[in-house]
Design a protein around this motif. Structure first.
Motif, mmCIF file in Angstrom:
data_model
loop_
_atom_site.group_PDB
_atom_site.id
_atom_site.type_symbol
_atom_site.label_atom_id
_atom_site.label_comp_id
_atom_site.label_asym_id
_atom_site.label_seq_id
_atom_site.Cartn_x
_atom_site.Cartn_y
_atom_site.Cartn_z
ATOM 1 N N ILE A 61 5.421 -2.139 3.331
ATOM 2 C CA ILE A 61 4.792 -3.245 2.601
ATOM 3 C C ILE A 61 4.711 -2.995 1.093
ATOM 4 O O ILE A 61 4.940 -3.921 0.295
ATOM 5 C CB ILE A 61 3.404 -3.566 3.208
ATOM 6 C CG1 ILE A 61 3.603 -4.487 4.426
ATOM 7 C CG2 ILE A 61 2.467 -4.204 2.211
ATOM 8 C CD1 ILE A 61 2.327 -4.898 5.119
ATOM 9 N N PRO A 62 4.405 -1.761 0.609
ATOM 10 C CA PRO A 62 4.391 -1.565 -0.852
ATOM 11 C C PRO A 62 5.725 -1.906 -1.511
ATOM 12 O O PRO A 62 5.759 -2.412 -2.640
ATOM 13 C CB PRO A 62 4.062 -0.077 -0.997
ATOM 14 C CG PRO A 62 3.274 0.253 0.229
ATOM 15 C CD PRO A 62 3.914 -0.563 1.316
ATOM 16 N N ILE A 158 -11.058 -4.822 6.215
ATOM 17 C CA ILE A 158 -11.356 -4.736 4.779
ATOM 18 C C ILE A 158 -11.202 -3.289 4.311
ATOM 19 O O ILE A 158 -10.523 -3.008 3.304
ATOM 20 C CB ILE A 158 -12.792 -5.239 4.498
ATOM 21 C CG1 ILE A 158 -12.928 -6.709 4.883
ATOM 22 C CG2 ILE A 158 -13.140 -5.036 3.026
ATOM 23 C CD1 ILE A 158 -14.363 -7.209 4.893
ATOM 24 N N LEU A 159 -11.817 -2.365 5.046
ATOM 25 C CA LEU A 159 -11.762 -0.962 4.647
ATOM 26 C C LEU A 159 -10.334 -0.429 4.657
ATOM 27 O O LEU A 159 -9.940 0.355 3.785
ATOM 28 C CB LEU A 159 -12.643 -0.125 5.585
ATOM 29 C CG LEU A 159 -14.159 -0.323 5.459
ATOM 30 C CD1 LEU A 159 -14.894 0.452 6.547
ATOM 31 C CD2 LEU A 159 -14.655 0.125 4.083
ATOM 32 N N SER A 160 -9.544 -0.854 5.656
ATOM 33 C CA SER A 160 -8.184 -0.314 5.769
ATOM 34 C C SER A 160 -7.265 -0.821 4.668
ATOM 35 O O SER A 160 -6.189 -0.270 4.446
ATOM 36 C CB SER A 160 -7.599 -0.648 7.147
ATOM 37 O OG SER A 160 -7.421 -2.035 7.299
ATOM 38 N N CYS A 161 -7.668 -1.884 3.948
ATOM 39 C CA CYS A 161 -6.862 -2.360 2.809
ATOM 40 C C CYS A 161 -7.034 -1.469 1.583
ATOM 41 O O CYS A 161 -6.140 -1.407 0.722
ATOM 42 C CB CYS A 161 -7.285 -3.781 2.424
ATOM 43 S SG CYS A 161 -6.765 -5.044 3.571
ATOM 44 N N LEU A 162 -8.177 -0.825 1.459
ATOM 45 C CA LEU A 162 -8.533 -0.160 0.211
ATOM 46 C C LEU A 162 -7.596 0.979 -0.196
ATOM 47 O O LEU A 162 -7.357 1.161 -1.396
ATOM 48 C CB LEU A 162 -9.989 0.318 0.278
ATOM 49 C CG LEU A 162 -11.009 -0.829 0.430
ATOM 50 C CD1 LEU A 162 -12.423 -0.288 0.514
ATOM 51 C CD2 LEU A 162 -10.880 -1.822 -0.725
ATOM 52 N N PRO A 163 -7.032 1.763 0.737
ATOM 53 C CA PRO A 163 -6.077 2.784 0.282
ATOM 54 C C PRO A 163 -4.855 2.178 -0.425
ATOM 55 O O PRO A 163 -4.210 2.839 -1.224
ATOM 56 C CB PRO A 163 -5.664 3.487 1.582
ATOM 57 C CG PRO A 163 -6.815 3.267 2.514
ATOM 58 C CD PRO A 163 -7.333 1.911 2.170
ATOM 59 N N TRP A 164 -4.531 0.907 -0.120
ATOM 60 C CA TRP A 164 -3.362 0.271 -0.722
ATOM 61 C C TRP A 164 -3.690 -0.434 -2.039
ATOM 62 O O TRP A 164 -2.785 -0.832 -2.752
ATOM 63 C CB TRP A 164 -2.745 -0.730 0.264
ATOM 64 C CG TRP A 164 -1.838 -0.107 1.262
ATOM 65 C CD1 TRP A 164 -0.486 0.042 1.166
ATOM 66 C CD2 TRP A 164 -2.203 0.510 2.498
ATOM 67 N NE1 TRP A 164 0.015 0.689 2.271
ATOM 68 C CE2 TRP A 164 -1.024 0.995 3.112
ATOM 69 C CE3 TRP A 164 -3.413 0.707 3.165
ATOM 70 C CZ2 TRP A 164 -1.012 1.644 4.336
ATOM 71 C CZ3 TRP A 164 -3.409 1.356 4.392
ATOM 72 C CH2 TRP A 164 -2.222 1.819 4.960
ATOM 73 N N GLY A 165 -4.966 -0.630 -2.357
ATOM 74 C CA GLY A 165 -5.265 -1.346 -3.594
ATOM 75 C C GLY A 165 -6.645 -1.085 -4.154
ATOM 76 O O GLY A 165 -7.116 -1.841 -5.023
ATOM 77 N N GLY A 166 -7.308 -0.049 -3.673
ATOM 78 C CA GLY A 166 -8.665 0.232 -4.133
ATOM 79 C C GLY A 166 -8.754 0.492 -5.622
ATOM 80 O O GLY A 166 -9.651 -0.022 -6.306
ATOM 81 N N SER A 167 -7.814 1.273 -6.154
ATOM 82 C CA SER A 167 -7.896 1.627 -7.577
ATOM 83 C C SER A 167 -7.718 0.389 -8.446
ATOM 84 O O SER A 167 -8.399 0.230 -9.476
ATOM 85 C CB SER A 167 -6.837 2.676 -7.923
ATOM 86 O OG SER A 167 -5.534 2.185 -7.652
ATOM 87 N N SER A 236 -0.246 9.401 0.774
ATOM 88 C CA SER A 236 0.581 8.808 1.836
ATOM 89 C C SER A 236 0.904 7.337 1.602
ATOM 90 O O SER A 236 1.581 6.730 2.432
ATOM 91 C CB SER A 236 -0.135 8.964 3.188
ATOM 92 O OG SER A 236 -1.479 8.543 3.088
ATOM 93 N N VAL A 237 0.423 6.751 0.513
ATOM 94 C CA VAL A 237 0.739 5.348 0.219
ATOM 95 C C VAL A 237 1.669 5.285 -0.995
ATOM 96 O O VAL A 237 1.267 5.643 -2.106
ATOM 97 C CB VAL A 237 -0.540 4.531 -0.069
ATOM 98 C CG1 VAL A 237 -0.176 3.118 -0.521
ATOM 99 C CG2 VAL A 237 -1.422 4.475 1.164
ATOM 100 N N PRO A 238 2.921 4.853 -0.824
ATOM 101 C CA PRO A 238 3.818 4.706 -1.990
ATOM 102 C C PRO A 238 3.250 3.665 -2.954
ATOM 103 O O PRO A 238 2.664 2.673 -2.534
ATOM 104 C CB PRO A 238 5.134 4.215 -1.360
ATOM 105 C CG PRO A 238 5.007 4.446 0.098
ATOM 106 C CD PRO A 238 3.560 4.427 0.429
ATOM 107 N N VAL A 340 5.916 9.428 3.475
ATOM 108 C CA VAL A 340 4.837 10.359 3.096
ATOM 109 C C VAL A 340 5.460 11.683 2.670
ATOM 110 O O VAL A 340 6.505 12.086 3.186
ATOM 111 C CB VAL A 340 3.847 10.588 4.263
ATOM 112 C CG1 VAL A 340 3.140 9.299 4.605
ATOM 113 C CG2 VAL A 340 4.549 11.137 5.486
ATOM 114 N N PRO A 341 4.836 12.402 1.718
ATOM 115 C CA PRO A 341 5.446 13.615 1.159
ATOM 116 C C PRO A 341 5.064 14.900 1.892
ATOM 117 O O PRO A 341 5.218 15.976 1.331
ATOM 118 C CB PRO A 341 4.890 13.618 -0.274
ATOM 119 C CG PRO A 341 3.538 13.008 -0.145
ATOM 120 C CD PRO A 341 3.621 12.007 0.965
#
Length: 867
Positions: A61-62, A158-167, A236-238, A340-341
């Motif tokens: 998705i990213p 909601i919580l699971s979205c935050l690693p992809w756009g929290g910052s 782990s999120v590109p 993931v690296p």
């Protein structure tokens, strides 16, 4: 496949479409260049395909979000249309409760926000809408707390979205996202902790004073808090959009229209009790927990990763398993190539096993996970086979505490897995199980794996596979030859029964009909020899004729099933019939199960008769040492459940047909009425009605449509009557099953004051041995193994004794099956729970039995309805 489709599908992969490059930026630029050119004449094809890729390859998705961001710079209308389509799909997913689509589209929205396609405030509004719905659900006046599963699901999305756009959210809308976080914390403070011990992989007594582990939502909240304190850095999120940030910032951010959460379920008239339990069960069926973590390996062995990275990699793996379930090789390929690296072999094994053993049922058939594990072993030959072997050894060490249903699945998977790798396993490591009592779970596990291997191959091949531990031959099943009591090959003396069997054999070879054989039995055999002889002769002879193969058995049952039905018309005689089937196939558990299953399928024996046979003394004695009776019982209950499911599906289809037939009949009648009321001129005179030919045709159509409507109505009524009868039979089946469970357990369970929990039940034998050792200066010798008793309570390489006594192990195993059946068929049991409470789960039953049933139903043990 056209080039743009291939580029979209393979973006981020190492593949010929992108040459040797594995750089995400290069892939996005290449794909963007081609898509931009194709938009002029293929936009109607590109939009749905791009959205489908994002939905079904969500670990990419990213990349798709960044691509959409670049397209937004070139063609705002196209991207606006994509946002609108995503909105429509998201609303549909909410309305229909499509959990996977809700979760994945929210991730896609978050990534599009990062690429400046979506306004951050629009995403926050989505979060607030779902959070508001979740909080209202817990309100006893406006919502319905029994539907907490839905609220938990919304908050987890909601919580699971935050690693992809929290910052990005914290940077662009800090106050709004802070309000969302405060709202989530408030929700967590009022929800009930989810302590479904009935769904845990390992037996958990849930004793007072024990440490309460975090449930899934509490755990995810903790991981997000750690992520927040680390500045939202995720390995782990590109984040490919950062490479194009200077360009993307010029794009126009689109509004994402408001969404409507589904209406709240009706409030409950009472907070607890049967109604609460039923609705809670329905909510958890519709909004199930996606994963229950199975921690197989010690922390020292698993990969070193941040708490949030474990969650993200699990999400990736589960998504691949979900969307590529029809393409096992593609599935394995994507699983080993996640973006993931770091290494994640151990986590991959734990995630797959957590799905294979997921309770009450895995998302897909166990064979799917078997095939995926095989393909992963071939894709990573230097690493994954060792990880799988380590997982098996770790689970074997804990087998005594593993849930009974999980034990059964593990046995079936492991035997099948070995059959695909030439049955190679270092059996010498487990040879020590011969020193354990015959009821020790590790010994039973090895015995059942070998039995299943024989089914998948043949006896001599499996014997050859254990040549490094030849003593284990003792645990192999007997060679599966039939036990035909009228055989004369071994020099037995011929009796009258031998002659009757030979005569029946000749009649079958002479193609006599079932009616002719019934006449012979009733006129010649029964009057002279009695019913017992009739039963033995008929069962053994016909089964022997059908013993060559499964096809032979089916043929015999189809041609001569009525002979069985005639001589065994009631439950008592059917129980004796099943016993004779078991006697004939006593050396072959598989054929026993197959024959009984097919006989039930042809309605020659009832499910109630099978339950009575399973709980006959001979079978009860092997509840803790063999899967043989349990396999027959599982088949019987499964077949009953499948009949009801089929009837429900047919009724659902017929109801749609009724609506169509009624509409067609009404339309035909209206056309006829219109034609009949029409004025026509015949020979210059006005006549009521259209021309006679047309009227005749319309009348025929109307009559035919009416006949079809009546026919469909009659079919529906017949199916509904069959379903009502099947549901009554189902109620009788579960009442019989749990009455039998209660009776046999009451005979063997110790007094409740001595065994209030499973842990206390396990320790009874050890406590008695400790007392004996204190009273005696000489170490006694164990009768089963003829070895000195040791103080370890679980078998293992370093222990030669299993300190749970046979009676206690019988109780533990049987209670495990009580819980397993309640859990697997909870929907059916909840439908009859009032009757079960009144007739079985009374005050007089043993607390451990009631606890096992309640645990399987995820029903609080202090339920006020329990009396």
């Amino acid at each position: 496949m056209s080039s743009w489709r291939s580029l979209l599908l393979r973006i981020g992969d190492k593949c010929p479409d992108y040459g040797t490059s594995s750089d995400f930026k290069e892939h996005i630029e290449t794909c963007f260049g081609v898509i931009r050119r194709e938009l002029e004449h293929s936009s109607d094809d590109i939009l749905p395909f791009l959205l489908q890729c994002a939905e079904q390859l969500p670990h990419k998705i990213p990349l798709y979000g960044t691509l959409v961001g670049l397209l937004n710079l070139e063609n705002e209308d196209f991207v606006k249309q994509m946002v609108e389509t995503t909105h429509a799909n998201f609303q549909d997913a909410l309305d229909f409760g499509n959990c996977d689509m809700i979760r994945i589209l929210m991730r896609f929205l978050t990534v599009m926000m990062c690429s400046k396609v979506l306004q951050p405030s629009s995403l926050v509004v989505v979060f607030e809408t779902l959070l508001s719905s979740a909080s209202t659900t817990l309100d006893e006046e406006k919502g319905n707390p029994s539907w907490q599963a839905r609220g938990d699901f919304y908050v987890s999305c909601i919580l699971s979205c935050l690693p992809w756009g929290g910052s990005e959210l914290v940077e662009q809308v800090p106050e709004e996202i802070e309000c969302v976080m405060v709202g989530i914390e408030a929700y967590l403070s009022i929800r009930r902790h989810n302590s479904d011990t009935g769904l845990s992989f390992f037996e958990d007594d849930d004793e007072s004073g024990s440490v309460v582990e975090k449930d899934f939502l509490e755990d995810l909240w903790g991981r997000i808090q750690v992520l927040s304190s680390n500045g939202w850095k995720v390995d782990s999120v590109p984040r490919p959009h950062l490479s194009f940030e200077a360009q993307l910032v010029a794009g126009k951010s689109h509004e994402f229209g408001p969404i409507n959460a589904p209406e709240q379920p009706e409030p409950l008239s009472e907070v607890s009790g049967v109604l609460y339990g039923k609705q809670k069960h329905n909510a958890e069926l519709k909004y199930p927990q996606r994963i229950r973590r199975l921690n197989i390996f010690p922390a020292s062995k698993t990969e070193d990763m941040q708490p949030i990275d474990r969650f993200i990699v699990e999400e990736y793996l589960l998504d691949v398993l979900l969307f590529l379930n029809g393409c096992r090789k593609e599935c394995a390929s994507f699983m080993v190539g996640l973006p993931v690296p770091f290494r994640y072999d151990y986590l991959m094994a734990e995630t797959i096993f957590s799905q294979l053993l997921l309770l009450p049922l895995p998302p897909f058939k166990p064979i799917y996970y078997t095939l995926v594990i095989m393909d992963l072993c071939k894709a990573l030959p230097g690493a994954f086979p060792g990880v799988v072997a380590g997982a098996v050894r770790a689970l074997f060490e804990k087998i005594a505490d593993l849930d009974m249903e999980c034990q059964t699945r593990l046995i079936l998977w492991f035997s099948h897995h070995l059959s695909n790798f030439q049955f190679i396993w270092p059996w010498e490591e487990w040879a020590f199980v011969l020193d354990l009592p015959k009821w020790a779970p590790q010994r039973v596990f090895v015995q059942e794996v070998l039995e299943r291997e024989v089914r998948l191959s043949y006896w001599d091949k499996v014997k050859q596979s254990i040549e490094n531990a030849p003593a284990l031959e003792e645990l192999l099943p007997p060679k599966g030859s039939p036990n035909f009591i009228y055989s004369i090959e071994d020099g037995r003396e011929r009796t009258e029964q031998h002659a009757l069997s030979a005569e029946l054999n000749n009649k079958v070879k002479g193609r006599q009909t079932a009616r002719e054989i019934i006449s012979w039995v009733e006129e010649s055999v029964f009057p002279n020899h009695g019913w017992d002889v009739v039963l033995k002769v008929v069962v053994h002879t016909l089964l022997d004729i059908g013993s060559k193969s499964f096809t032979h058995l089916i043929t015999v049952l189809e041609r001569y099933g009525q002979v069985f039905a005639r001589i065994c018309p009631d439950h008592d005689k059917q129980v004796m019939l099943i016993a004779e089937v078991g006697s004939y196939w006593k050396n072959n558990a598989q054929m026993t199960a197959v024959a009984i299953d097919r006989m039930m399928g042809y309605r020659l024996i009832s499910n109630l008769a099978i339950v009575r046979w399973v709980f006959s003394p001979a079978n009860v004695e092997q509840f803790h040492t063999s899967d043989r009776p349990w396999e027959v019982l599982r088949n019987a209950i499964g077949k009953t459940y499948n009949r009801i499911s089929d009837l429900r599906n047919e009724i659902s289809s017929l109801k749609k047909s009724v609506v169509s037939a009624e509409a067609a009949a009404a339309k035909a009648k209206a056309e006829l009425d219109a034609a009949e009321s029409k004025l026509s001129l015949v020979d210059g005179e006005p006549v009521l009605g259209d021309n006679p030919v047309k009227l005749k045709r319309l009348k025929a159509n109307a009559e035919k449509a009416k006949e079809e409507e009546v026919s469909v109505h009659e079919s529906l009524e017949a199916k509904e009557a069959l379903l009502a009868r099947a549901l009554d039979e189902n109620e009788a089946l579960f009442l019989s099953l749990y009455k039998n469970f209660s009776n046999v357990l009451m005979e063997r369970l110790p007094d409740p004051s001595r065994a209030r929990t499973l842990r206390e039940l396990k320790s009874i034998q050890a406590d008695e041995m400790t007392v004996d050792l204190d009273e005696s200066s000489v170490m006694e010798v164990d009768n089963e193994s003829r070895r000195p008793n040791k103080s370890q309570s679980n078998g293992g390489k370093d222990s030669n004794i299993y300190n749970v006594g046979e009676k206690e192990q019988w109780c533990l195993s049987t209670l495990g099956y009580v819980k397993a059946f309640a859990r697997q068929y909870a929907s059916e049991i909840w439908a009859h729970i009032e009757k079960l409470d009144a007739d079985v789960l009374t005050e007089n039953v043993h607390p451990l039995f009631k606890k096992a049933v309640y645990s399987g139903l995820s029903r609080p043990i202090n339920d006020v309805s329990s009396g």
